[in-house]
Each structure stands twice: as structure tokens, then as C-alpha cells.
Design an enzyme around this catalytic site. Structure first.
Site, PDB file in Angstrom:
ATOM      1  N   GLU A 195      -4.587  -9.254   2.536  1.00 16.32           N
ATOM      2  CA  GLU A 195      -5.281  -9.078   3.820  1.00 16.32           C
ATOM      3  C   GLU A 195      -6.526  -9.945   3.993  1.00 16.32           C
ATOM      4  OE1 GLU A 195      -3.889  -6.732   2.065  1.00 16.32           O
ATOM      5  OE2 GLU A 195      -3.016  -5.184   3.328  1.00 16.32           O
ATOM      6  N   GLU A 216       0.842  -1.216   0.000  1.00 22.81           N
ATOM      7  CA  GLU A 216       0.000   0.000   0.000  1.00 22.81           C
ATOM      8  C   GLU A 216       0.869   1.256   0.000  1.00 22.81           C
ATOM      9  OE1 GLU A 216      -2.723  -1.318   3.330  1.00 22.81           O
ATOM     10  OE2 GLU A 216      -4.150  -0.420   1.943  1.00 22.81           O
TER      11      GLU A 216
END
Ligand code: NAI
Length: 732
Positions: A141, A119
Site C-alpha cells: 500500500e 490482510e
């Protein structure tokens, strides 16, 4: 403040920020990381000398992602939603500041960048990856019940469009560099020594530090209106697939789809807030907490051999023996050879031993044909497997695993032959599915060396090994057996000896309940579907057919013989006996089990079940919830008994074993995590209800659980109960 970020500005105005967490092999994102990042970024943005920024790492990986261990404390709704939101937003907004700071930032990914690490890279203006072994990027995730909360969903969406972003996020895909490059998630892949020069070169080319979505007229690739027919269809199909595959037991996939659906209609700053809110929502859900704990924290500890007896030197096994080159033996030999261990593979005759080696050969050749492995490596692995019928070849092995027929006599015979040759300190391990290790050990002259190493089929794919400590197993043998499991890169759980150890009896409780319901005239389709709806990968009847009804039948006979008057056969035994002995239905292997199997691979429930166990009329069929509860609580009660009896000495072993070995619903995090989540008192009450209604034995709750309920204790967390660590008495 500990500074994770090394700050260096060169004469050409390029600032290199090197992430280097002290005293750690990796950079993990925790509060100190965030503080350091903010300080370094502020400094670089304010520093007039700085024209552009290279973000890289001093570790072998870029950034490993969130510190899930530290994060455990923030799961289960603690702290409150507002604080969680502030924490999440602090990170997400920092990345946004980097993105809109007016200076170009390039991520120089020297190693894997997953989760939060990727990210960060996505928020940079350019991403270059070093072409190193093990390089991988992605947002995995969802695998621990979460979603990327720092812009991952929104930047994927804006970079590659919803049709490509959705599957990547829902599957938590980890991408090799070429694939990420093709998708446009990476801009360049260069040799490792070219990484920093390439980053510098890009920065010196006066790049535009404004992202496309910060320019007027930006359009999400493939369209940003979910009412467009193709996108509407995509979201509809996704929702239907999620229902079909997860029964919405997993909140993360739906939250990810919602982030994309809502995010595509919003400007990025608003969309990031929406993502952050969904992240908090998942954090508050026990599903994420349980998944993080079992899949990540407890599993990592097991992988580090947390249960290994202290003070014993680590053993690096160079050469081992495998006795029995059938399905399991061939698999163990293959995995050991793959991990650099020489294997003497023994069977009754040379031809059978050769057949065991041929298994590795055919697997490796297939991988080679697919370009997954080179010919040199294949030859090297195969050269480590030495098939023979001659026990003399075991002279210098440090461990043997027996995987001969599930028969005490045969196992005693091969152990005796091995014992005559192997060094005195060699570990004698048995891969028995259910025969008590203590009894097997007593047939040898070295009971302290005997341990159970229960692998699962197929060995190369199943990550778990159940390590069984017999009554006389010594600490050294146990430690060396655990070292072997670690060399195979598998996850061990430690279990005390008992009939069926933990995993076999635990899955047995599920199967027994499902099969018992057939006998009661409950619709078999209801039984199977209820299991899937609960989150089991397959129903009890399917798994019975896969394992083989004949094996279950043989096991029950063996148990009856072993226990004599003490035998209390499960309610399903009669059903299995009828299927096998009267109707010759052995399961999938002979095309006849609870299902009948067509030559084309199709299957359907065997209609003959209705004749043998007449089905109750629809009005008398139970509610699906009742069927679900019977299977789930039969397992919960059994797990509770395992811990009360000392078969398990730590709930983590039961949770890992359940989820990674025998298909317990992963979103529940294992039976102990599930009991904590449901509430111990509620589990006791439900088991008591089921015991009164169906069977006092199957749903019997140990005193320990009642005490826990009375005292407000849990298996994990602050009120953690300390399980009794005693060993069980030998059971046979
Ligand atoms: P298998 O029947 O495929 O293989 C057994 C092998 O042992 C055969 O190759 C046979 O020739 C050999 N063998 C028999 N007697 C021997 C002797 N006296 N000396 C040398 N070799 C001999 O059986 P499988 O499925 O591999 O099972 C082996 C063991 O692993 C059993 O104890 C079983 O309960 C256990 N196990 C099986 C699992 C499965 O899914 N099949 C899972 C976990 C454990």
C-alpha cells in the site's frame, strides 16, 4: 445482492468459502465484496455443522486488494473523515470477528494475495500458499501513498516483530512464497493440487482458533516496549532515514511507523482502531489521491491502450527491425526479444551489430548466474536477435525502430534503406529524443507510417514509452505502434509532435531553471538540495551531468540552426556552452561536469563554478523555498502550455510521463495533479510573480489556465476541463 462467496459444507464439517466475483477476472474488495463476506462469515460461524473454514478463490489470484478505482471517489477528503472511518472500520472489524469467531479459518492462497487480500489471509489462523508461478504475498500500500488499513500493520507487528515488519511495510515488499514462509507470514507452501487437501488436513487436526495475541501474557516478538534501547534506536533511525530519503513529502511511511510505534503499546483491538485512523488520515491527504490516480488508475488505463485509435485490428508483432545497435537500439532489441519478438538488429557493420546483441548476452548471463533465468530461456531469447548490416533481412518485419545517431541526415538515410525493403504497411518508428517526427516523416515516402517511439534509458528498466504522433501519422501506424509498446509490457503516453515532445521539454524546463540559477550566482549545493527536498530524485546539475552536457550543447546548436531567427535559447544555454566549449566539461562521461568525479566513484561540485559565475554572498542567497518554486513552477507552466497548445491532449499523459519518465515528484502525482492540488488560481498567481521577477517566457501561463482559474475548472474531477485536442503545426 450479488454473491461473491460460494458456500459449501462437506460431511466432515469443513466449510469452503470460495470467493468468485462475477464478471471479473479478479476478486476486488468493494462494498459488495464486504457485504458478501460478512454474510458468508456470519453463516459459517452460526452453522453448527461447520468445524472449520477454508477461504479460497476461484480466480487465478486470491484477492487483488482494494478496488482502487472505486476508491478514487473516497480520496481527496470525500466523504468526510467520520464516514471514511466507518467504512474502514467495517472491514477491519469484520476481519477481527473472523479472527476471534471461535472457528479456525485457513487461507488457501491459490494465487497472489496483495494488500487487502493478504490482510484477509493474515487475519486467518493459518496460511497455505500454492506453489504457482507468480505467487506473491505482501502489503504494498505504501507505494500508492496509503497503509494497510485492515489490520496489516498490527498483524505483521505481532507475527514477526517490529524490526522485521517495519522495513517490509515501508518498502511495500512483495514476497515470494519461500521468503514469506521463512519470515513466518505463511505457514505452508504446497503444490497447487495439494492446496485444498492441505487446508482440510490442517483444519481436521483440531487447531487452536485463538491467536497468540488473544492469549494472556502475549509479547510482541523482539519486544513491545519502544523504550527498549534497540527499539528506540530503530524508530529514531527510521525517522531520520525518512527525512533523508523523502523529506517527509510522503505521509504514508511516517504513518506506518507511527502505527507500529503506537500499536505495539496497545491491545490489538485498540491498535486496530489507531491503524484505521491513520488510514483515514492518509485518505484525506491529496498525496494518496494523486498517487492512486497516476500510479494505478491512469497508468492501468494507459497500459490498456486507452488512447489507441478505435476500429483498427490489433497487431501482434512477430518480427521487427531495430536500426542502430548502440545504447538504445541494443536495449530495445533486448526487451523485444525477451517478449518473444524476433529482432533484426542492424548497424553500420556486422561487428557493431554483434556488439548490440552482446549487450543482451551479457545481461542475460548475469541474470543466469544469479539464478533468475534458466539457460534454455537465455538461449531462446538470444536466438531471437539477428544482428546484421544487411537491410535485406528486414523483408518481413511489421515495424522498425530507428535508434541511430541523433542526426536528421543519418535518420533519413536509414529510413530510406529500410523503406526500400519493408512491407508497405510496416510502421517506421523513430527513437529520437527531440527531432520533430513530422520533419523526419517528410524524408520518407510513407509519412503516414512514421511515428515516434521515444524510449528511455536504460530501456529494460524504464517503464515508459512516449508515443509521438506526427502531423501525418496515420491511425493504423499509431495503433500498431501502441500494440508494440503493449507487447513490450511498457506504458505508453500519447503526445502530439512538438520540439522535445512532452518529456524532453518538460524535464528541460527543470534543468534550464536549475542551470540558470548557477549563472545567477546561486549556491549550486542549494539548487541541488532544493530539488531533492521538493521530491526530485536528483538535482538539475546531477541530471545534466548524467545526460551529458555535450549532448545538451549539441541539441542547443541544432535548435539554433533549425529555428534561425525564431530561436529563443534558454538562459542555461550560455552556461552549457561555456562548460563544454571552453572547459571541455562533458558531464559524468568524461569525469568533468557540474561535478568532478573521482576514480573511486566519489563526486563533488566543481569548485571552478564559483570562478565562472561568482557566487553571491550568503546574505543574498535566496530562500530554499524560492529555489524550489522556480524549478517546480517552471515545469508546471510548461506542462500547462503543453496542454493549451495541444502537445498533450489529456492530463493523464502528462502526469504519467512526468512521474514515470523524467522523475517528477511522484507524491505530487504529476504536474496536472499538482496544479489541481495547489489550486489553479494559486498556480497562476505564483507563475505571474515568478514571471515578473525572473523571466516572462519561462513562467508564461497560457490563457487556458487563466480561464480555468476564473471558471473554477480543474484538470481532473467534477470540474474537469476538456483540453483542446488539436494537433500542433509542424515545428521544423
Ligand atoms: P549510440 O551512439 O549509443 O548508438 C547509435 C548507434 O547507431 C551506433 O551503434 C551507431 O553505430 C549506429 N549508427 C549510426 N549511423 C548508422 C547508420 N547509418 N546505419 C546503421 N547504424 C548506424 O546512441 P544512443 O544513445 O543509442 O541514441 C540513439 C538514438 O536514441 C538517438 O536518436 C538518441 O537521441 C535517442 N535517445 C537516446 C537516449 C539516451 O539516453 N541515450 C534516450 C532516448 C532517445
Amino acid at each position: 445482492m450479488i454473491d461473491y462467496f460460494k458456500y459449501a459444507v462437506a460431511e466432515d464439517g469443513i466449510c469452503t468459502l470460495t470467493i468468485d466475483q462475477p464478471n471479473s477476472a479478479t476478486n476486488v474488495m468493494n462494498q459488495a465484496f464486504l457485504d458478501g463476506f460478512r454474510a458468508a462469515l456470519d453463516r459459517a460461524l452460526a452453522d453448527d455443522r461447520v468445524k472449520g473454514i477454508i477461504l479460497t478463490s476461484a480466480k487465478s489470484s486470491f484477492v487483488a486488494g482494494a478496488d482502487l478505482k472505486a476508491m478514487e471517489a473516497t480520496l481527496y477528503g470525500n466523504p468526510d473523515a467520520k464516514t471514511l472511518y466507518e467504512q474502514c472500520w467495517a472491514f477491519s472489524s469484520l476481519l477481527r470477528r473472523m479472527e476471534t469467531g471461535g472457528k479456525p479459518v485457513v487461507a488457501a492462497l491459490n494465487g497472489p494475495a496483495l494488500g487487502g487480500g493478504f490482510e484477509i489471509a493474515l487475519a486467518c489462523h493459518h496460511r497455505i500458499a500454492a506453489d504457482v508461478r507468480g505467487m506473491v504475498v505482501g502489503l504494498p500500500e505504501v507505494g500508492v501513498g496509503l497503509l494497510p488499513g485492515a489490520g496489516g500493520t498490527q498483524r505483521y507487528l505481532r507475527m514477526i516483530g517490529v524490526a522485521k515488519a517495519l522495513p517490509l511495510l515501508l518498502q511495500g515488499s512483495q514476497l515470494k512464497p519461500d521468503k514469506a514462509l521463512e519470515l513466518g507470514l505463511l505457514n505452508e507452501v504446497v503444490p497447487a493440487d495439494q492446496l485444498l487437501p492441505a487446508a482440510r488436513k490442517w483444519l481436521l487436526g483440531s487447531p487452536d482458533p485463538v491467536k497468540p495475541w488473544d492469549k494472556k501474557g502475549f509479547q510482541v516478538p523482539g519486544g513491545g516496549n519502544p523504550m527498549l534501547p534497540n527499539l528506540a534506536q530503530l524508530f529514531m533511525g527510521t525517522a531520520a532515514n525518512l527525512q533523508a530519503n523523502t523529506y517527509h513529502n510522503l505521509p504514508a511511511p511516517l504513518a506506518i511507523a507511527s502505527c507500529l510505534y503506537e500499536g505495539m503499546q496497545l491491545p490489538i483491538d485498540k491498535a486496530l482502531q489507531v491503524e484505521c485512523k491513520y488510514f483515514v488520515k492518509l485518505n484525506l491527504d491529496p498525496v494518496a489521491g494523486n498517487m492512486v490516480r497516476t500510479i494505478f488508475i491512469n497508468k492501468s488505463e494507459a497500459d490498456k491502450l486507452v488512447r489507441r485509435p478505435a476500429g483498427i485490428d490489433r497487431k501482434v508483432h512477430q518480427r521487427i527491425g531495430v536500426l542502430g545497435a548502440g545504447l538504445m537500439g541494443a536495449g530495445v532489441a533486448y526487451v523485444a526479444a525477451q517478449n518473444g519478438i524476433d529482432v533484426v538488429l542492424i548497424d553500420r557493420d556486422q561487428a557493431s551489430a554483434d556488439k548490440g546483441k552482446a549487450y543482451s548476452e551479457s545481461r542475460l548471463r548475469k541474470d543466469m548466474a544469479r539464478g533468475r533465468i534458466t539457460a534454455d530461456k537465455v538461449e531462446a531469447i538470444l536466438a531471437r536477435i539477428h544482428p546484421t548490416a544487411d537491410y535485406a533481412a528486414l523483408g518481413d518485419v511489421s515495424l522498425v525502430v530507428e535508434a541511430v545517431f541523433e542526426d536528421r541526415g543519418v535518420k533519413a538515410e536509414v529510413f530510406a534503406k529500410a523503406e526500400a525493403v519493408v512491407p508497405v504497411d510496416a510502421v517506421l518508428a523513430s527513437n529520437t529524443s527531440a527531432l520533430p517526427i513530422t520533419g523526419l516523416a517528410e524524408t520518407t515516402g510513407r509519412p503516414a507510417n512514421v511515428v515516434g517511439l521515444h524510449f528511455f534509458s536504460p530501456v529494460e528498466r524504464m517503464p515508459l514509452v512516449e508515443v509521438i504522433r506526427g502531423r501525418q501519422t496515420g491511425d493504423t501506424a499509431l495503433a500498431h505502434a501502441l500494440d508494440f509498446v503493449a507487447q513490450l509490457k511498457k506504458t505508453p503516453i500519447l503526445v502530439n509532435d512538438s520540439r522535445g515532445f512532452f518529456t524532453s521539454r518538460f524535464i528541460g524546463a527543470f534543468i534550464n531553471e536549475g542551470v540558470t540559477m548557477v549563472k545567477e550566482g546561486i549556491n549550486p549545493a542549494l539548487i541541488e538540495n532544493a530539488a531533492r527536498m521538493t521530491g526530485y530524485p536528483v538535482g538539475a546539475l546531477t541530471i545534466s551531468d548524467e545526460i551529458g552536457l555535450d549532448l545538451a550543447y549539441k541539441g542547443a546548436q541544432q535548435q539554433a540552426q533549425d529555428l534561425g531567427a525564431d530561436n529563443r535559447p534558454g538562459a542555461s544555454v550560455e552556461v552549457i556552452a561555456t562548460m563544454v566549449a571552453t572547459h571541455g566539461r562533458h558531464g559524468r562521461k568524461n569525469g568533468k561536469g557540474f561535478y568532478e568525479y573521482a576514480a573511486d566513484g566519489g563526486k563533488r561540485l566543481w569548485p571552478g563554478l564559483d570562478d565562472l559565475w561568482p557566487r553571491r554572498p550568503a546574505s543574498e542567497q535566496p530562500d530554499v523555498r524560492e529555489v524550489q518554486h522556480r524549478m517546480l513552477y517552471a515545469q508546471l507552466a510548461d506542462a500547462a502550455r503543453c496542454i493549451a497548445d495541444g502537445v498533450l491532449t489529456d492530463p493523464a499523459d502528462g502526469d504519467i510521463g512526468g512521474c514515470f519518465g523524467v522523475g517528477f515528484p511522484i507524491y505530487l502525482g504529476g504536474p496536472f495533479a499538482a496544479m489541481d492540488t495547489i489550486g489553479i488560481g494559486a498556480v497562476v498567481a505564483e507563475c505571474d510573480r515568478l514571471a515578473a521577477r525572473y523571466d516572462a517566457g519561462r513562467f508564461a501561463i497560457p490563457a487556458l489556465l487563466r480561464e480555468m482559474a476564473a471558471e473554477g475548472k480543474t484538470f481532473y474531477g467534477r470540474n474537469r476541463v476538456v483540453p483542446p485536442a488539436r494537433r500542433t503545426e509542424p515545428v521544423a
